[in-house]
Design an enzyme around this catalytic site. Structure first.
Site, PDB file in Angstrom:
ATOM      1  N   CYS A 234      -2.805  -2.473  -2.759  1.00  0.00           N
ATOM      2  CA  CYS A 234      -2.472  -1.788  -1.682  1.00  0.00           C
ATOM      3  C   CYS A 234      -1.244  -1.765  -1.706  1.00  0.00           C
ATOM      4  O   CYS A 234      -0.381  -2.247  -0.737  1.00  0.00           O
ATOM      5  CB  CYS A 234      -2.999  -2.604  -0.463  1.00  0.00           C
ATOM      6  SG  CYS A 234      -5.002  -2.783  -0.376  1.00  0.00           S
ATOM      7  N   ALA A 236       1.838   0.836  -1.142  1.00  0.00           N
ATOM      8  CA  ALA A 236       2.630   1.646  -0.140  1.00  0.00           C
ATOM      9  C   ALA A 236       3.087   0.916   0.961  1.00  0.00           C
ATOM     10  O   ALA A 236       2.489   0.096   1.529  1.00  0.00           O
ATOM     11  CB  ALA A 236       2.047   3.110   0.226  1.00  0.00           C
ATOM     12  N   LYS A 240       7.180  -4.160  -2.617  1.00  0.00           N
ATOM     13  CA  LYS A 240       6.637  -5.225  -3.822  1.00  0.00           C
ATOM     14  C   LYS A 240       6.311  -4.669  -5.024  1.00  0.00           C
ATOM     15  O   LYS A 240       6.635  -5.480  -6.038  1.00  0.00           O
ATOM     16  CB  LYS A 240       5.310  -6.029  -2.941  1.00  0.00           C
ATOM     17  CG  LYS A 240       5.683  -6.702  -1.631  1.00  0.00           C
ATOM     18  CD  LYS A 240       4.545  -7.462  -1.232  1.00  0.00           C
ATOM     19  CE  LYS A 240       4.857  -7.870   0.160  1.00  0.00           C
ATOM     20  NZ  LYS A 240       4.526  -6.896   1.032  1.00  0.00           N
ATOM     21  N   ASP A 305      -1.850  -7.131  -1.183  1.00  0.00           N
ATOM     22  CA  ASP A 305      -1.059  -7.240   0.323  1.00  0.00           C
ATOM     23  C   ASP A 305      -1.849  -6.127   1.153  1.00  0.00           C
ATOM     24  O   ASP A 305      -1.203  -5.086   1.546  1.00  0.00           O
ATOM     25  CB  ASP A 305       0.353  -6.793  -0.063  1.00  0.00           C
ATOM     26  CG  ASP A 305       1.039  -6.960   0.998  1.00  0.00           C
ATOM     27  OD1 ASP A 305       1.026  -8.049   1.849  1.00  0.00           O
ATOM     28  OD2 ASP A 305       2.075  -6.192   1.395  1.00  0.00           O
ATOM     29  N   CYS A 359       1.256  -9.737   6.598  1.00  0.00           N
ATOM     30  CA  CYS A 359       2.499 -10.032   7.690  1.00  0.00           C
ATOM     31  C   CYS A 359       1.685 -10.217   8.819  1.00  0.00           C
ATOM     32  O   CYS A 359       2.066  -9.646  10.034  1.00  0.00           O
ATOM     33  CB  CYS A 359       3.141  -8.834   7.645  1.00  0.00           C
ATOM     34  SG  CYS A 359       2.612  -7.175   8.060  1.00  0.00           S
TER      35      CYS A 359
HETATM   36  N1  SAM Z   1       2.286  -3.956  -0.446  1.00  0.00           N
HETATM   37  C1  SAM Z   1       3.092  -2.995   0.411  1.00  0.00           C
HETATM   38  C2  SAM Z   1       4.752  -3.186   0.416  1.00  0.00           C
HETATM   39  O1  SAM Z   1       5.029  -4.135   0.250  1.00  0.00           O
HETATM   40  O2  SAM Z   1       5.252  -2.240   0.533  1.00  0.00           O
HETATM   41  C3  SAM Z   1       2.597  -2.772   1.648  1.00  0.00           C
HETATM   42  C4  SAM Z   1       1.221  -2.639   1.650  1.00  0.00           C
HETATM   43  S1  SAM Z   1       0.762  -2.359   3.586  1.00  0.00           S
HETATM   44  C5  SAM Z   1       0.604  -3.982   4.271  1.00  0.00           C
HETATM   45  C6  SAM Z   1      -1.121  -2.247   3.170  1.00  0.00           C
HETATM   46  C7  SAM Z   1      -1.387  -0.686   2.415  1.00  0.00           C
HETATM   47  O3  SAM Z   1      -2.649  -0.694   2.194  1.00  0.00           O
HETATM   48  C8  SAM Z   1      -1.100   0.458   3.474  1.00  0.00           C
HETATM   49  O4  SAM Z   1      -0.180   1.207   2.637  1.00  0.00           O
HETATM   50  C9  SAM Z   1      -2.646   1.150   3.136  1.00  0.00           C
HETATM   51  O5  SAM Z   1      -2.384   2.701   3.447  1.00  0.00           O
HETATM   52  C10 SAM Z   1      -3.119   0.338   2.232  1.00  0.00           C
HETATM   53  N2  SAM Z   1      -4.703   0.430   2.287  1.00  0.00           N
HETATM   54  C11 SAM Z   1      -5.472   0.379   3.112  1.00  0.00           C
HETATM   55  N3  SAM Z   1      -6.756   0.275   2.664  1.00  0.00           N
HETATM   56  C12 SAM Z   1      -6.708   0.821   1.450  1.00  0.00           C
HETATM   57  C13 SAM Z   1      -7.714   0.868   0.473  1.00  0.00           C
HETATM   58  N4  SAM Z   1      -9.038   0.709   0.476  1.00  0.00           N
HETATM   59  N5  SAM Z   1      -7.339   0.922  -0.929  1.00  0.00           N
HETATM   60  C14 SAM Z   1      -6.176   1.042  -1.010  1.00  0.00           C
HETATM   61  N6  SAM Z   1      -4.975   0.985  -0.396  1.00  0.00           N
HETATM   62  C15 SAM Z   1      -5.373   0.594   0.891  1.00  0.00           C
END
Ligand code: SAM
Length: 466
Positions: A234, A236, A240, A305, A359
């Site tokens: 996950c 965006a 990270k 994450d 977080c």
């Molecule tokens: N790891 C990122 C960083 O450090 O910049 C932050 C991630 S943020 C906490 C969680 C992300 O998970 C969001 O961008 C969201 O769009 C994505 N997300 C939610 N459900 C998901 C899924 N089923 N598969 C992939 N990504 C997903």
């Protein structure tokens, strides 16, 4: 005058949950983002006081064209701020007509509450708390530069370098234009809390990543060596991911997934600016990524994450100190997705190590998720005792939970965070030979789970974290 209109637009955006306060300020294209940010934060901090004064002065009833968010910003500036900037134009004339009444209402409020200073009108949660003391952490992007060169650059700009910190007290004592190297992370610089480097040329050029220390731990603890294959499940907006790429020295492969197309666009910009070239970005539901796909057969490292409540986020604590804790229903929905994502990640056949992080400070999204995954995979994965000297550990909700890490402004001078490191249990070769002879003696590496009907897999109320 544009600053007041821009501030009102940001306040309206925060209220309708279009984004975080900082995100909306920096996305507004207003030239002086620093000035705008300060004005919006202060107006937000005094929001209850301003609402009370505006309402008892009857301002919006008399001035029907004045929108509530703009009124709040203007009254903040008139009564609590620095007075109108750049003349104030037609709004100054309008507000001046109401000035005496507004001042009288503010004075009345102070008498009612038995206080003499404006600051004392703030509710306890709105006064500067531990979150405002968290230093500004800056990760040096080793794909583009190194710590020594960066330190020299800041020194030439008049910053005073204090060497490597030896304790959190050194970080707490930082002030003015001084900075340190973090005692734990070799590429992390630490500046005083209010330092704003968004306009700094090294940040603009991708040499620096503005990233809280707690959010640097997941990649550091996953520690994939160069040439390895990694999944960022996950990913965006990609802070990270860029850290993982730096650890890989751009050698190897990162498969980065996210569901949110908009966030992937900013991620692509971030990665390009950071010089990341080993990452394949895909707009994809991680739960639909097949562990048996031959492209992932070498993946030994996974960073998970997932979307979470964001209850530990510093911006939230600073900008919305009165925000409610997440409801039971929301936590339940988030934890459901987090558990599914973690169990899915553990089915990748070559996986050796996985880091799970959020977080959030809620047990439901943290210890409970890890416990569930361990119970679903008995004997296959174990919790690694991460950073034994780290002072804040997982809540003791199951045996071994103390191997997890927690973080908070009070205990680690960071945002609220949770991290668990899981590692595949090595089967000693003597046993695995015996197993070959006596099938069923030890559990198979990845026990098959009963197939369940999968709910829509996206994390509910996806939050723009970090
Ligand atoms: N790891 C990122 C960083 O450090 O910049 C932050 C991630 S943020 C906490 C969680 C992300 O998970 C969001 O961008 C969201 O769009 C994505 N997300 C939610 N459900 C998901 C899924 N089923 N598969 C992939 N990504 C997903």
């Amino acid at each position: 005058m544009a600053v007041y209109a821009a501030a009102a637009a940001v306040l309206a955006g925060v209220e309708s949950r279009q984004g975080s306060l900082k995100g909306l300020v920096y996305g507004s294209r207003f030239q002086n983002a620093k000035q705008l940010y300060a004005l919006v934060c202060e107006t937000q901090r005094y929001t209850a006081v301003l609402d009370a004064v505006i309402s008892s002065a009857g301002l919006l009833r008399t001035e029907k064209k004045l929108r509530p968010h703009l009124a709040k910003v203007l009254v903040y500036e008139l009564l609590l701020g620095r007075g109108f900037r750049g003349g104030g134009g037609k709004w100054k004339a309008l507000l001046t007509r109401h000035q005496a009444r507004l001042k009288a209402e503010l004075a009345r409020l102070k008498v009612q509450r038995g206080v003499s200073r404006n600051e004392d009108l703030l509710e306890v949660g709105s006064r500067p708390g531990p979150a405002s003391q968290v230093p500004r952490f800056v990760r040096v992007n080793t794909l583009k530069t190194c710590s020594d060169d960066t330190i020299d650059y800041f020194k030439r700009q008049g910053f005073s370098y204090q060497g490597r910190a030896s304790s959190l007290d050194d970080l707490r004592a930082l002030k003015g234009k001084s900075f340190l190297l973090d005692p734990l992370l070799p590429e992390l610089l630490v500046f005083p809390a209010q330092t704003d480097l968004h306009e700094h040329p090294l940040y603009q050029a991708g040499h620096l990543i503005l990233q809280d220390k707690a959010s640097c731990l997941p990649a550091m603890l996953l520690a994939p060596p160069p040439r390895s294959h990694v999944i960022d499940a996950c990913a965006a907006p990609g802070n990270k991911t860029s850290h993982l790429a730096a650890l890989l020295r751009n050698q190897g492969k990162i498969f980065a997934f996210d569901l949110d197309a908009k966030r992937l666009v900013s991620m692509a910009t971030l990665l390009a600016r950071a010089g990341v070239s080993c990452c394949e970005l895909a707009e994809k539901d991680f739960l639909a990524v097949s562990p048996s796909d031959h492209r992932y057969r070498q993946v030994q490292y996974i960073l998970l994450d997932p979307s979470c409540s964001g209850s530990g986020m510093l911006t939230r604590q600073l900008e919305e100190p009165r925000a409610d804790t997440p409801s039971k229903e929301r936590l339940h929905a988030l934890a459901g997705f987090q558990k599914r994502a973690l169990c899915h990640a553990l089915t990748f056949p070559s996986l050796q190590r996985l880091v799970y992080s959020t977080c959030s400070i809620c047990q439901e999204e943290n210890e409970d998720v890890v416990q569930d995954a361990l119970q679903q995979n008995p004997g296959t994965f174990r919790l690694v005792p991460a950073l034994p000297s780290w002072p804040h550990r997982g809540l003791s909700t199951f045996p071994g939970a103390e191997h997890c890490l927690r973080a908070s402004p009070e205990t680690t001078l960071t945002g609220g965070f949770f991290i668990a490191v899981l590692e595949r249990v090595e089967v000693p070769s003597s046993i695995s030979q015996t197993k070959a002879l006596v099938p069923g003696l030890i559990p198979s590496p990845v026990p098959k789970r009963k197939k369940r009907r999968r709910k829509p897999s996206t994390g509910p109320n996806t939050l723009p974290c970090k």
